[in-house]
Write a protein that holds these residues in place. Structure first.
Motif, PDB file in Angstrom:
ATOM      1  N   ILE A   3       0.822  -1.218   0.000  1.00 53.51           N
ATOM      2  CA  ILE A   3       0.000   0.000   0.000  1.00 53.51           C
ATOM      3  C   ILE A   3       0.854   1.266   0.000  1.00 53.51           C
ATOM      4  CG2 ILE A   3      -0.294   0.095   2.492  1.00 53.51           C
ATOM      5  CD1 ILE A   3      -3.050   0.898   0.031  1.00 53.51           C
ATOM      6  N   ASP A   4       2.000   1.235   0.701  1.00 49.55           N
ATOM      7  CA  ASP A   4       2.841   2.426   0.733  1.00 49.55           C
ATOM      8  C   ASP A   4       3.469   2.696  -0.636  1.00 49.55           C
ATOM      9  OD1 ASP A   4       4.397   0.177   0.946  1.00 49.55           O
ATOM     10  OD2 ASP A   4       5.874   1.073   2.290  1.00 49.55           O
ATOM     11  N   GLN A   5       3.771   1.631  -1.387  1.00 43.66           N
ATOM     12  CA  GLN A   5       4.296   1.827  -2.737  1.00 43.66           C
ATOM     13  C   GLN A   5       3.218   2.362  -3.661  1.00 43.66           C
ATOM     14  OE1 GLN A   5       5.821  -2.068  -3.633  1.00 43.66           O
ATOM     15  NE2 GLN A   5       7.916  -1.493  -3.044  1.00 43.66           N
ATOM     16  N   CYS A  10       1.132   6.964  -6.652  1.00 42.83           N
ATOM     17  CA  CYS A  10       0.060   7.927  -6.937  1.00 42.83           C
ATOM     18  C   CYS A  10       0.524   9.355  -6.676  1.00 42.83           C
ATOM     19  CB  CYS A  10      -1.176   7.611  -6.108  1.00 42.83           C
ATOM     20  SG  CYS A  10      -2.011   6.116  -6.623  1.00 42.83           S
ATOM     21  N   MET A  11       1.230   9.559  -5.577  1.00 49.61           N
ATOM     22  CA  MET A  11       1.735  10.896  -5.272  1.00 49.61           C
ATOM     23  C   MET A  11       2.727  11.355  -6.331  1.00 49.61           C
ATOM     24  SD  MET A  11       2.139  10.568  -1.142  1.00 49.61           S
ATOM     25  CE  MET A  11       2.991  12.101  -0.938  1.00 49.61           C
ATOM     26  N   LEU A  12       3.578  10.453  -6.804  1.00 54.02           N
ATOM     27  CA  LEU A  12       4.533  10.786  -7.848  1.00 54.02           C
ATOM     28  C   LEU A  12       3.822  11.133  -9.153  1.00 54.02           C
ATOM     29  CD1 LEU A  12       7.513  11.000  -8.675  1.00 54.02           C
ATOM     30  CD2 LEU A  12       7.410   8.577  -9.270  1.00 54.02           C
ATOM     31  N   ALA A  13       2.789  10.377  -9.492  1.00 54.82           N
ATOM     32  CA  ALA A  13       2.029  10.642 -10.715  1.00 54.82           C
ATOM     33  C   ALA A  13       1.334  12.000 -10.642  1.00 54.82           C
ATOM     34  CB  ALA A  13       1.010   9.538 -10.954  1.00 54.82           C
ATOM     35  N   VAL A  14       0.749  12.321  -9.487  1.00 52.24           N
ATOM     36  CA  VAL A  14       0.088  13.615  -9.326  1.00 52.24           C
ATOM     37  C   VAL A  14       1.107  14.752  -9.424  1.00 52.24           C
ATOM     38  CG1 VAL A  14      -1.120  15.090  -7.665  1.00 52.24           C
ATOM     39  CG2 VAL A  14      -1.877  12.744  -8.027  1.00 52.24           C
ATOM     40  N   ALA A  15       2.249  14.602  -8.767  1.00 48.93           N
ATOM     41  CA  ALA A  15       3.281  15.638  -8.803  1.00 48.93           C
ATOM     42  C   ALA A  15       3.805  15.836 -10.217  1.00 48.93           C
ATOM     43  CB  ALA A  15       4.420  15.279  -7.855  1.00 48.93           C
TER      44      ALA A  15
END
Length: 87
Positions: A3-5, A10-15
């Motif tokens: 889940i942390d990956q 997701c955070m990397l994709a949004v950024a």
């Protein structure tokens, strides 16, 4: 995938998408004709300055509030410790 990956991905994709959008908005859009359909996908240019300033102010306020809260709680713990020692 843990889940942390998944959250990190997701955070990397949004950024990455926000960075790409902002870069196109600030550096490419001024060279595109004002009548182009691409102009419909972007806010007016003055928001390119206002939004990051607002985000910096809100982020600074959040960090300052967190630090202040930690300092207040630490002072209360020390005060409680001193009062227990005097008893």
């Amino acid at each position: 995938m843990a889940i942390d990956q998944l959250v990190g991905s997701c955070m990397l994709a949004v950024a990455a998408s926000v960075f790409t959008y902002y870069t196109l908005w600030v550096f490419v859009l001024p060279f595109v004709d004002s009548e182009s359909f691409l102009q419909l996908f972007f806010l007016p240019r003055d928001y390119a300055i206002k939004i990051p300033i607002l985000l910096l102010l809100v982020g600074g306020l959040g960090v300052g509030s967190f630090i202040g809260n930690v300092m207040i709680k630490k002072a209360q713990k020390e005060k409680l410790k001193k009062s227990k020692k005097t008893e």
